[in-house]
Design an enzyme around this catalytic site. Structure first.
Site, PDB file in Angstrom:
ATOM      1  N   TYR A 182     -66.511  25.323 -55.883  1.00 53.45           N
ATOM      2  CA  TYR A 182     -65.763  25.783 -54.704  1.00 53.45           C
ATOM      3  C   TYR A 182     -64.399  26.325 -55.139  1.00 53.45           C
ATOM      4  O   TYR A 182     -63.925  26.041 -56.243  1.00 53.45           O
ATOM      5  CB  TYR A 182     -65.619  24.615 -53.725  1.00 53.45           C
ATOM      6  CG  TYR A 182     -64.926  24.966 -52.434  1.00 53.45           C
ATOM      7  CD1 TYR A 182     -65.507  25.846 -51.527  1.00 53.45           C
ATOM      8  CD2 TYR A 182     -63.691  24.415 -52.111  1.00 53.45           C
ATOM      9  CE1 TYR A 182     -64.876  26.173 -50.339  1.00 53.45           C
ATOM     10  CE2 TYR A 182     -63.049  24.731 -50.928  1.00 53.45           C
ATOM     11  CZ  TYR A 182     -63.645  25.619 -50.044  1.00 53.45           C
ATOM     12  OH  TYR A 182     -63.003  25.951 -48.874  1.00 53.45           O
ATOM     13  N   THR A 184     -61.377  25.677 -54.740  1.00 50.26           N
ATOM     14  CA  THR A 184     -60.282  24.795 -55.156  1.00 50.26           C
ATOM     15  C   THR A 184     -60.587  24.014 -56.429  1.00 50.26           C
ATOM     16  O   THR A 184     -59.718  23.288 -56.929  1.00 50.26           O
ATOM     17  CB  THR A 184     -59.961  23.778 -54.050  1.00 50.26           C
ATOM     18  OG1 THR A 184     -61.136  22.985 -53.796  1.00 50.26           O
ATOM     19  CG2 THR A 184     -59.531  24.473 -52.772  1.00 50.26           C
ATOM     20  N   LYS A 185     -61.814  24.126 -56.949  1.00 47.08           N
ATOM     21  CA  LYS A 185     -62.229  23.249 -58.047  1.00 47.08           C
ATOM     22  C   LYS A 185     -61.681  23.725 -59.393  1.00 47.08           C
ATOM     23  O   LYS A 185     -61.068  24.789 -59.510  1.00 47.08           O
ATOM     24  CB  LYS A 185     -63.747  23.149 -58.086  1.00 47.08           C
ATOM     25  CG  LYS A 185     -64.345  22.471 -56.857  1.00 47.08           C
ATOM     26  CD  LYS A 185     -63.821  21.063 -56.657  1.00 47.08           C
ATOM     27  CE  LYS A 185     -64.583  20.256 -55.615  1.00 47.08           C
ATOM     28  NZ  LYS A 185     -64.413  20.747 -54.246  1.00 47.08           N
ATOM     29  N   THR A 186     -61.930  22.919 -60.435  1.00 44.52           N
ATOM     30  CA  THR A 186     -61.338  23.198 -61.748  1.00 44.52           C
ATOM     31  C   THR A 186     -61.821  24.506 -62.342  1.00 44.52           C
ATOM     32  O   THR A 186     -61.089  25.167 -63.078  1.00 44.52           O
ATOM     33  CB  THR A 186     -61.631  22.039 -62.718  1.00 44.52           C
ATOM     34  OG1 THR A 186     -63.049  21.785 -62.710  1.00 44.52           O
ATOM     35  CG2 THR A 186     -60.901  20.781 -62.292  1.00 44.52           C
TER      36      THR A 186
END
Length: 383
Positions: A182, A184-186
């Site tokens: 997604y 916002t993920k790393t």
């Protein structure tokens, strides 16, 4: 006027943009050669013998993995209430029931010492969640699972790259592990996820079920020597395949996974140094030699803090800084509360952590000046 500093932003480079353009020009927009390449490179990243199945979300991946291990009506799946609702909702998709186990207040991950008390004859699997990017105690969890003949599917939405026992999450011996890409993920593909497993039967089932239960995906049908129009539906599957456009982003994001982790680790260290004298509890750190993915940096306000958690977030917003809360425990949400009759005190550590927790902005596009601005605002509110 100082611009608003959001809670999270993805870092997309020219490499990703050029790869997407190449896909657009190629004619392969849905699942095709880029998705296959991303799967192969992701499997190699996790370790030899790993099969990777790209999907359009981690939620999809969790659903496929649990279906593949045989979760069905009447079963129970043990997990934590301290997670996003996707972890538990996929259990309901399959007609099973989640059973929540409270967190360890030292790690905010599921407490392995409480697992056996939650096991019943209906128990089918355990789904540990690697909260914020800190790996669960997988050795203890897997030991419980093996004693009781339970499957294990890891929710690693926060945990790329994180380690446990010196090994990457995804290579620890569970039946399957699911990652989120997604925004916002790393690492990100916009929307997307990946299932990894070393069990060929699980991999095969996930591949079939991610595209309508069809025995051959579109890429295979249009690149093999068999007639492209012919396929067989072998199960009532889902529409969970990743597109080549998304995979084009993921190919280059994966190459940055370790550099991104190093940046996030440095940012976490700067926050620790700048905020340690305030009335807060800093996030837990991994054991020496282990890697924390640092997807989130979560402060917990002490009772001596001059403002409540909610007021703190309001004041940060007034300073032009976005914060978030991870998580509102599932047993407090109307659906889970009403269906299973939960009370807030049923999971006291998850509830207490939620009441005090706030996630500060931490992402690789942030500059040191951005971080200093966050620190200054936190200190103004709490010092």
């Amino acid at each position: 006027m100082t611009p608003f500093l959001p809670f999270a932003l993805p870092e997309i480079g020219e490499e990703e943009i050029n790869e997407v353009l190449d896909s657009l020009r190629s004619g392969w927009l849905t699942t095709g050669p880029k998705t296959k390449r991303f799967e192969e490179e992701f499997g190699a990243f996790i370790g030899a013998g790993t099969e990777a199945i790209a999907v359009n979300s981690a939620t999809a991946g969790l659903h496929l993995a649990m279906e593949a291990i045989g979760v069905g009506p009447g079963d129970e799946v043990i997990t934590t209430p301290y997670t996003f609702t996707a972890t538990a909702e996929v259990v309901r998709y399959l007609g099973a029931d989640p059973v929540f186990v409270d967190i360890d207040p030292g790690t905010f991950n599921i407490d392995p010492a409480k697992l056996e008390a939650a096991i019943t004859p209906r128990s089918k699997a355990i789904v540990p969640v690697h909260f914020a990017g800190l790996a669960c105690d997988m050795e203890a969890i897997l030991a419980v699972a093996r004693r009781h003949g339970l499957k294990v599917v890891e929710d690693a939405a926060h945990a790329l790259p994180a380690t446990c026992g010196g090994k990457l999450v995804g290579s620890l011996g569970s039946d399957a592990t699911v990652y989120s890409f997604y925004a916002t993920k790393t690492i990100t593909t916009g929307e997307g996820g990946m299932v990894v497993t070393r069990d060929p039967a699980i991999a095969k089932r996930c591949r079939v079920m991610r595209l309508h239960g069809i025995s051959r995906d579109a890429f295979d049908r249009y690149t093999s020597d068999k007639p492209s129009w012919h396929y067989e539906v072998v199960a009532p599957g889902c529409k969970y395949n990743m597109t080549d456009i998304a995979a084009s982003i993921g190919i280059h994001q994966l190459k940055k996974a370790w550099p991104f982790q190093e940046q996030r680790s440095s940012m976490a260290a700067r926050y620790d140094a700048a905020l340690s004298d305030l009335p807060v509890d800093l996030p837990p750190h991994p054991a020496p030699g282990e890697t924390h993915a640092w997807h989130l940096y979560v402060l917990r306000l002490k009772e001596t803090a001059p403002v409540s958690r909610n007021r703190f977030i309001e004041l940060m917003a007034a300073n032009g800084i976005g914060c978030s809360v991870h998580f509102i425990p599932l047993h407090l949400h109307p659906y889970w509360r009403d269906r299973y009759g939960f009370q807030p005190e049923d999971f006291p550590y998850a509830h207490a952590s939620y009441q005090r927790s706030v996630s500060l902005p931490m992402y690789t596009r942030m500059t040191e000046a951005d971080q200093q601005r966050v620190v200054a605002a936190v200190r103004e509110i709490l010092a």
